[in-house]
Scaffold this active site. Structure first.
Site, PDB file in Angstrom:
ATOM      1  N   GLU A 273     -10.873   6.478   2.404  1.00 38.32           N
ATOM      2  CA  GLU A 273     -11.596   5.414   2.883  1.00 38.32           C
ATOM      3  C   GLU A 273     -11.085   4.069   3.477  1.00 38.32           C
ATOM      4  OE1 GLU A 273     -11.958   2.920  -0.454  1.00 38.32           O
ATOM      5  OE2 GLU A 273     -11.664   4.894  -0.520  1.00 38.32           O
TER       6      GLU A 273
ATOM      7  N   LYS B 100       0.710  -1.323  -0.016  1.00 37.60           N
ATOM      8  CA  LYS B 100       0.043   0.043  -0.042  1.00 37.60           C
ATOM      9  C   LYS B 100       1.194   1.187   0.518  1.00 37.60           C
ATOM     10  CE  LYS B 100      -4.615  -1.772   0.135  1.00 37.60           C
ATOM     11  NZ  LYS B 100      -5.066  -1.497  -0.639  1.00 37.60           N
TER      12      LYS B 100
ATOM     13  N   SER C 163       2.027  -9.917  -0.796  1.00 35.14           N
ATOM     14  CA  SER C 163       2.110  -8.473  -0.640  1.00 35.14           C
ATOM     15  C   SER C 163       2.055  -7.319   0.664  1.00 35.14           C
ATOM     16  CB  SER C 163       0.264  -8.109  -0.433  1.00 35.14           C
ATOM     17  OG  SER C 163      -0.302  -9.044  -0.243  1.00 35.14           O
TER      18      SER C 163
HETATM   19  C1  LIG Z   1      -1.796  -6.834   2.406  1.00 33.36           C
HETATM   20  C2  LIG Z   1      -2.749  -6.789   1.809  1.00 33.36           C
HETATM   21  N1  LIG Z   1      -2.960  -7.151   0.373  1.00 33.36           N
HETATM   22  C3  LIG Z   1      -3.757  -7.412  -0.453  1.00 33.36           C
HETATM   23  C4  LIG Z   1      -4.387  -6.454  -0.170  1.00 33.36           C
HETATM   24  C5  LIG Z   1      -5.435  -5.949  -1.644  1.00 33.36           C
HETATM   25  O1  LIG Z   1      -5.435  -4.927  -2.005  1.00 33.36           O
HETATM   26  P1  LIG Z   1      -5.017  -5.153  -3.573  1.00 33.36           P
HETATM   27  O2  LIG Z   1      -5.395  -6.546  -4.004  1.00 33.36           O
HETATM   28  O3  LIG Z   1      -5.731  -3.785  -4.466  1.00 33.36           O
HETATM   29  O4  LIG Z   1      -3.843  -5.885  -3.747  1.00 33.36           O
HETATM   30  C6  LIG Z   1      -4.634  -5.607   1.188  1.00 33.36           C
HETATM   31  C7  LIG Z   1      -5.533  -4.420   1.436  1.00 33.36           C
HETATM   32  O5  LIG Z   1      -6.013  -4.237   1.928  1.00 33.36           O
HETATM   33  C8  LIG Z   1      -3.579  -5.866   1.925  1.00 33.36           C
HETATM   34  O6  LIG Z   1      -4.022  -4.665   3.168  1.00 33.36           O
END
Ligand SMILES: Cc1ncc(COP(=O)(O)O)c(C=O)c1O
Length: 414
Positions: free
Chosen positions: A107, A85, A375
């Site tokens: 949000e 993020k 992620s």
């Molecule tokens: C650690 C993490 N991975 C993935 C996501 C999913 O978001 P995105 O599909 O935009 O990567 C989030 C969303 O809050 C997240 O906090």
């Protein structure tokens, strides 16, 4: 691509009153994209503030377990604030400075994006307001605590179901009245044009690094890349650098929740999403027979969204990205396995990508080179994971803490 369309998906279905704001934003984004000093500033900030480049770690024990197939983990968990993020909010923060605005709104559901935005606002000296469903404020107190300590004002939204979609409505209401000095920091590659394209651009730093790193470490491209998909920003972040390499199979993993047959999931592209228009753009949404948005479910709050990036919808329909779903149960098992095998604590969201890779690894060719995009880190999920594992030590700790607070409230002692 014209007017933010990706195949049949995307667009900008916005109220007339926001048109000029979106025009200005698109212009600022396009100018920044043409200006190499912007990207250099961005790279420097991410290097000095967020800890990039994040490593590409060979998971040696898992690789051995799977007969020598090479499994690498792209460590977005090592970013400042613990997730990918940061890439997006820092990029948008630089853009806000360029546009001369001094207030940001966002949000948030689980609070991760709100925390990242509050961090960026503190660093860049911007006023920050975070809209959050009143239910989520109750459920996600640790993140609310940090956002407030970072200087943001957290506004609990009490309308509707008091969750994320009501927070989105409230943030849009704020923006209509404040757009002269305020930027709306969207957290994923969704929403009206230019957000999907712009967020995907900021996240492309993941794939650019991963491509260089795998070539340096393996001397060849990966055969498979797995990434979880909520809105789609971390998946697009890593996939984009490999789109032209048709030998690289790209796999997006959605929330299978209690199982696709139960209806309690958030699998729009691997499940039963239907094309529709909502939240300012056209994509696959989970809808009922009347076209109303369905309730979604996932053990991972960050994947629990009813729509998905229009860019991913297009890549799915074009046959470039394959979609799969991992259930809550598989996800918790994968989380435990990665912790024990490699000493890495993944976020529940990221554990979806791990779960799907673990499911498929035995079937992959023996010389497969796999990248899992991790992620985010799992610290934020401690309450949910401890519940799922039903850890007695944790239960005891929470009870003792509650008793301590109850005594303090009655005796006034600190
Ligand atoms: C650690 C993490 N991975 C993935 C996501 C999913 O978001 P995105 O599909 O935009 O990567 C989030 C969303 O809050 C997240 O906090």
């Amino acid at each position: 691509m014209s007017q933010g369309y990706h195949g049949a998906f995307g667009g900008a279905f916005i109220p007339e009153i926001l048109r000029e704001t979106f025009r200005q934003l698109t212009e600022a984004y396009r100018t920044a994209r043409r200006d190499p000093t912007f990207w250099d500033d961005y790279l420097r900030l991410m290097e000095n503030y967020s800890g990039r480049p994040t490593p590409l770690t060979l998971a040696e024990n898992i690789s051995q377990e799977f007969g020598g197939r090479r499994v690498y983990i792209k460590r977005e968990d090592l970013n400042h604030t613990g997730a990918h993020k940061a890439n997006n909010v820092m990029g948008q923060g630089l853009l806000v400075k360029r546009m001369g605005k001094h207030r940001v709104i966002a949000e948030t559901g689980a609070g991760q994006h709100g925390m990242a935005t509050a961090t960026m606002a503190a660093r860049m000296g911007l006023e920050c307001v975070i809209y959050m469903g009143a239910e989520d404020v109750e459920r996600q107190r640790p993140n609310v605590f940090w956002m407030e300590q970072l200087g943001a004002r957290v506004v609990p939204v009490t309308s509707g179901s008091k969750t994320l979609k009501d927070a989105i409505n409230e943030a849009l209401r704020d923006w209509v009245g404040s757009m002269d000095d305020t930027h709306y920091v969207l957290g994923t590659a969704c929403g009206a044009h230019p957000f999907p394209e712009m967020v995907a651009w900021f996240q492309s730093i993941i794939g650019e690094e991963a491509r260089r790193q795998i070539l340096a470490q393996e001397g060849r491209l990966p055969t498979h890349i797995y990434a979880c998909v909520g809105g789609g920003s971390n998946a697009l972040g890593i996939f984009q650098a490999f789109l032209e390499d048709t030998g690289v199979e790209l796999v997006g993993v959605e929330a299978g929740g209690h199982g696709l047959a139960t209806g309690k999931h958030a699998a729009r592209l691997a499940g039963d999403g239907v094309i529709g228009v909502a939240h300012g753009y056209k994509t696959y949404f989970l809808q009922d027979a009347d076209g109303q948005m369905r309730d979604t479910h996932s053990v991972a709050a960050g994947l629990d969204y009813v729509g998905v990036s229009p860019i991913l919808s297009h890549l799915r329909d074009a046959g470039r990205v394959r979609f799969a779903a991992a259930t809550d149960h598989e996800v918790v098992a994968a989380l435990k396995r990665l912790m024990r095998a490699e000493g890495i604590i993944p976020a529940l969201e990221s554990s979806h990508a791990v779960a799907q890779a673990l499911k498929e690894l035995p079937r992959l060719p023996p010389d497969a080179v796999v990248i899992i995009n991790l992620s985010g880190r799992g610290d934020k999920d401690i309450f949910t994971v401890a519940d799922a594992i039903d850890d007695p030590g944790w239960r005891h700790f929470i009870r003792a803490k509650a008793t301590q607070y109850a005594n303090r409230d009655t005796t006034g002692a600190t």
